[in-house]
Enzyme design. Sequence first.
Site, PDB file in Angstrom:
ATOM      1  CG  MET A  49      72.762  23.588 -27.177  1.00  0.00           C
ATOM      2  SD  MET A  49      74.059  23.009 -28.422  1.00  0.00           S
ATOM      3  CE  MET A  49      73.713  23.377 -29.688  1.00  0.00           C
ATOM      4  CB  VAL A  50      72.506  28.770 -22.425  1.00  0.00           C
ATOM      5  CG1 VAL A  50      72.976  29.855 -21.563  1.00  0.00           C
ATOM      6  CG2 VAL A  50      70.968  27.927 -22.473  1.00  0.00           C
TER       7      VAL A  50
ATOM      8  CD  GLN B 236      64.770  25.987 -25.147  1.00  0.00           C
ATOM      9  OE1 GLN B 236      65.383  26.768 -24.852  1.00  0.00           O
ATOM     10  NE2 GLN B 236      63.573  24.606 -25.277  1.00  0.00           N
TER      11      GLN B 236
ATOM     12  CB  CYS C 229      66.253  24.725 -18.587  1.00  0.00           C
ATOM     13  SG  CYS C 229      68.460  25.002 -17.729  1.00  0.00           S
TER      14      CYS C 229
ATOM     15  CG  HIS D 285      66.068  15.687 -22.143  1.00  0.00           C
ATOM     16  ND1 HIS D 285      67.070  16.959 -22.430  1.00  0.00           N
ATOM     17  CD2 HIS D 285      66.970  14.482 -22.028  1.00  0.00           C
ATOM     18  CE1 HIS D 285      68.361  16.134 -22.257  1.00  0.00           C
ATOM     19  NE2 HIS D 285      68.359  14.123 -21.892  1.00  0.00           N
TER      20      HIS D 285
ATOM     21  CB  ALA E  21      72.518  18.499 -26.727  1.00  0.00           C
ATOM     22  CD  GLU E  22      76.961  17.809 -23.936  1.00  0.00           C
ATOM     23  OE1 GLU E  22      78.818  17.849 -24.160  1.00  0.00           O
ATOM     24  OE2 GLU E  22      77.837  18.751 -23.531  1.00  0.00           O
TER      25      GLU E  22
END
Length: 484
Positions: free
Chosen positions: A24-25, A79, A108, A175, A232-233
């Site tokens: 996650m950026v 990554q 992305c 994903h 992620a979230e």
Amino acid sequence: MPKLRGEAFWRETLRSAHYVVAPMVDQSELAWRLLSRRHGAQLCYTPMLHAQVFLRDANYRRENLYGEACPEDRPLIVQFCANDPEVFVQAALLAQDYCDAIDLNLGCPQMIAKRGHYGAFLQEEWDLLQRMILLANEKLSVPITCKIRVFPDIDKTVKYAQMLEKAGCQLLTVHGRTKEQKGPLAGVASWEHIQAVRKAVNIPVFANGNIQCLSDVEECIRKTGVHGVMSAEGNLHNPALFEGRNPLVWEMAEEYLEIVQKYPCPLSYVRAHLFKLWHHTLQVYQQLREELAKVKTLEGIVDVNRELKLRCQEEIANQKEGEKPKEGLPFFHWICQPYIRSGPKERCKENGASGTEKGVRGKRTLEEEEDGNSELLSKNKQKKKLRNPNKSFDPSLKPKYAKCDQCGNPKGNKCVFNMCRGCCKKRAFKETADCPGHGLLFKTKYEKSLSWQHSQRGIQSPEMSQRGEAEVEEAVVLKEADDS
């Protein structure tokens, strides 16, 4: 020792990891990875790193990977986003000693990835991806993995995954959304696509999408047959997701802030994490939301967390028996829990059938904004449009700049060397030349300096005149030596 591949790599190097924290950026930094590992995560990814920047910038390498060694932070996958095989592999070679695998970001979907031509916007360029993975598989001492998004068509998604496997990918994260499914248009991830990929390839597969709690993880593994599940979230809102717990928000914040004190990171990362952790609580205490947005130090954030804790404890003490959570939440707002975004259909209902009820339009997509439709421009661009009605925001109409002969940046239109200003300045200084296009006058200034020194000889004593002449001759000799 030959590097492990496929199932053996997953079992031995990744220790049969089932619970995975996504790249996650600006959000999966070392401190957050350590917090997640304490609470059940078995494998973590670094934030997405830009291969070209990683290759050329030592500070970027140090800040994102070469910092303090931490044995707890393994297994770890680094990554990269990239679109050039050589650049990708050279960056990966600099990173391979600090991780257990290198991941190529093919998932992305953001506008920055479209502009930079990487991430999910490479998914149609199969020849390029094959070359990148083949070269990486050949040159690296650690395995190469990929994270992808699906195509609308399941068969094409399966062929895509098989192509990556054949090229040398040793683990695939899927994903279950297309590149168009993002933000308010995200919708539900397709586990059907993920299941099809899992059945079609012989390498380990991780699933990503629709993971908000431990029961989602278990259901996803059961339905798709994947080796592991990435969050992620869900992880950002509840770092204890993989433990199956829902702790108090301030407890997670306190633990995270303690780790940050030992392993510092930019304050913007910390602030973003707490906005996620406290999401539901900050809807209740708007003043604390404003304080968190304005605070400038880590100590100030600790103080805000302390105040949030006191207010929540006071609310708990005054709570009536049998009282239920408000706003339809599964738990009270001071407990870590997922934030469920309304889907595209629900959002349209909220904003009216066309998304413009009461003058409020639905959130525009960045792609539409880039197409130059004035009705969908941001407020800032609308202001520019008012000042200059002829201005166009259509990227296809933007002027194409000629490149510098030296570095590839846009060159100056009137540069005598056909270079950008930086390269032109170096050359003009080295050759004692002028470039009127860039306003660089090294030759002119040098000649003026000599002329001035000659003019001073007439008013100096003979001794001073000889000394000045000697100094000029010495400067000329030194300049000739530099040029040679």
